[in-house]
Motif scaffolding. Sequence first.
Motif, short mmCIF file in Angstrom:
data_model
loop_
_atom_site.label_atom_id
_atom_site.label_comp_id
_atom_site.label_asym_id
_atom_site.label_seq_id
_atom_site.Cartn_x
_atom_site.Cartn_y
_atom_site.Cartn_z
N PHE A 82 25.14 33.40 -73.35
CA PHE A 82 26.09 32.33 -73.05
C PHE A 82 25.92 31.86 -71.60
O PHE A 82 26.90 31.52 -70.93
CB PHE A 82 27.52 32.81 -73.30
CG PHE A 82 27.83 33.05 -74.76
CD1 PHE A 82 28.35 32.03 -75.55
CD2 PHE A 82 27.56 34.28 -75.34
CE1 PHE A 82 28.61 32.26 -76.89
CE2 PHE A 82 27.81 34.50 -76.69
CZ PHE A 82 28.34 33.49 -77.47
N ASP A 83 24.68 31.82 -71.16
CA ASP A 83 24.37 31.48 -69.76
C ASP A 83 24.96 30.13 -69.36
O ASP A 83 25.54 30.00 -68.28
CB ASP A 83 22.85 31.48 -69.56
CG ASP A 83 22.46 31.02 -68.17
OD1 ASP A 83 22.64 31.80 -67.23
OD2 ASP A 83 21.96 29.89 -68.03
N VAL A 84 24.81 29.12 -70.21
CA VAL A 84 25.31 27.79 -69.88
C VAL A 84 26.82 27.83 -69.66
O VAL A 84 27.35 27.26 -68.69
CB VAL A 84 24.95 26.77 -70.98
CG1 VAL A 84 25.62 25.44 -70.72
CG2 VAL A 84 23.44 26.60 -71.06
N GLN A 85 27.54 28.51 -70.56
CA GLN A 85 28.99 28.61 -70.43
C GLN A 85 29.38 29.38 -69.18
O GLN A 85 30.29 28.97 -68.44
CB GLN A 85 29.56 29.32 -71.67
CG GLN A 85 31.05 29.62 -71.60
CD GLN A 85 31.54 30.31 -72.85
OE1 GLN A 85 31.89 29.64 -73.82
NE2 GLN A 85 31.55 31.63 -72.86
N VAL A 86 28.71 30.49 -68.92
CA VAL A 86 29.01 31.31 -67.75
C VAL A 86 28.87 30.49 -66.47
O VAL A 86 29.76 30.47 -65.60
CB VAL A 86 28.10 32.55 -67.70
CG1 VAL A 86 28.19 33.24 -66.34
CG2 VAL A 86 28.47 33.53 -68.81
N ARG A 87 27.75 29.78 -66.34
CA ARG A 87 27.50 29.02 -65.11
C ARG A 87 28.43 27.82 -64.99
O ARG A 87 28.85 27.46 -63.89
CB ARG A 87 26.04 28.58 -65.06
CG ARG A 87 25.08 29.77 -64.90
CD ARG A 87 23.62 29.34 -64.82
NE ARG A 87 22.75 30.51 -64.82
CZ ARG A 87 22.45 31.23 -63.74
NH1 ARG A 87 22.97 30.90 -62.56
NH2 ARG A 87 21.63 32.27 -63.83
N ALA A 88 28.79 27.20 -66.12
CA ALA A 88 29.71 26.05 -66.08
C ALA A 88 31.09 26.49 -65.63
O ALA A 88 31.74 25.81 -64.82
CB ALA A 88 29.78 25.40 -67.46
N VAL A 89 31.56 27.64 -66.12
CA VAL A 89 32.90 28.12 -65.77
C VAL A 89 32.95 28.63 -64.34
O VAL A 89 33.90 28.36 -63.60
CB VAL A 89 33.35 29.21 -66.77
CG1 VAL A 89 34.65 29.85 -66.31
CG2 VAL A 89 33.52 28.61 -68.17
N LEU A 90 31.91 29.36 -63.91
CA LEU A 90 31.90 29.88 -62.55
C LEU A 90 31.74 28.76 -61.52
O LEU A 90 32.31 28.82 -60.43
CB LEU A 90 30.76 30.89 -62.38
CG LEU A 90 30.96 32.27 -63.00
CD1 LEU A 90 29.69 33.10 -62.83
CD2 LEU A 90 32.15 32.99 -62.37
N GLY A 91 30.95 27.76 -61.85
CA GLY A 91 30.70 26.67 -60.93
C GLY A 91 29.57 26.99 -59.96
O GLY A 91 29.03 28.11 -59.92
N ALA A 92 29.22 25.99 -59.16
CA ALA A 92 28.11 26.15 -58.21
C ALA A 92 28.46 27.18 -57.15
O ALA A 92 29.62 27.42 -56.83
CB ALA A 92 27.81 24.79 -57.56
N GLY A 93 27.41 27.79 -56.61
CA GLY A 93 27.61 28.73 -55.51
C GLY A 93 27.87 30.16 -55.95
O GLY A 93 28.11 31.04 -55.11
N HIS A 94 27.84 30.43 -57.26
CA HIS A 94 28.08 31.78 -57.77
C HIS A 94 26.78 32.35 -58.34
O HIS A 94 26.04 31.65 -59.02
CB HIS A 94 29.15 31.78 -58.86
CG HIS A 94 30.52 31.48 -58.35
ND1 HIS A 94 31.40 32.45 -57.93
CD2 HIS A 94 31.16 30.28 -58.20
CE1 HIS A 94 32.54 31.88 -57.55
NE2 HIS A 94 32.41 30.57 -57.69
N ASP A 95 26.55 33.61 -58.07
CA ASP A 95 25.44 34.34 -58.71
C ASP A 95 26.06 35.19 -59.81
O ASP A 95 26.64 36.24 -59.52
CB ASP A 95 24.72 35.22 -57.69
CG ASP A 95 23.58 36.02 -58.31
OD1 ASP A 95 23.46 36.02 -59.55
OD2 ASP A 95 22.83 36.65 -57.55
N PRO A 96 25.97 34.73 -61.07
CA PRO A 96 26.69 35.45 -62.13
C PRO A 96 26.26 36.90 -62.28
O PRO A 96 27.09 37.76 -62.60
CB PRO A 96 26.37 34.64 -63.39
CG PRO A 96 25.19 33.81 -63.06
CD PRO A 96 25.25 33.56 -61.60
#
Length: 204
Positions: free
Chosen positions: A169-183
């Motif tokens: 669910f990489d796309v969802q994870v990055r969309a929710v966290l937003g820019a500037g986060h290293d999931p």
Amino acid sequence: MTKPQTRIQARNSDVILDAALDVFSQHGFRGATLDQIADVAGLSKPNLLYYFPSKEAVHSALLGQLLCNWLDPLRAMNPDGEPMVEIMAYVRRKLELSRDFPRESRLFANEMLQGAPRMRAVIEGDLKTLVDEKAAVLQLWMDQGRIARLPPVHLIFSIWAMTQHYADFDVQVRAVLGAGHDPFTEAGEFLETLFTKLLAPQPI
């Protein structure tokens, strides 16, 4: 006796498998075609068929590679090690797999969602045997009071779910966290805190 591949043949096989990994992880087995794989690989379809006689053959080769990578982190859990250290090392290895091999994770997830028609023998054989073996190790550590008592197989399931989520669910994870986060850095810190607290032995 099968003749060893030449350097060019080995390179072309790797190119085909890498292209197939892209196609299968995006479209699943049913949605993928040899034409798509050949196009991504930059080869003609007849050239692809020289190396792999069918879509099933390409898929089987990928799954064989995948299972080796997928089982290695659990195999590495040392029954003679310190329980919390070994479990957290397993969590980190699984999270690193999700970070470094997201296409492989999605390929595996697609196969499971389709009912594992091409992997059932392996998951009911090698995978189950390994999980049973490591669950027995976890149960021993629990019986010794070294970690909290939990259903050991479900503990393994939870590690799979909480680490593979970041690939599948990489796309969802990055969309929710937003820019500037290293999931993956944030997930590693969170999972270490979570499992350390969850598995802390209860005072007698």
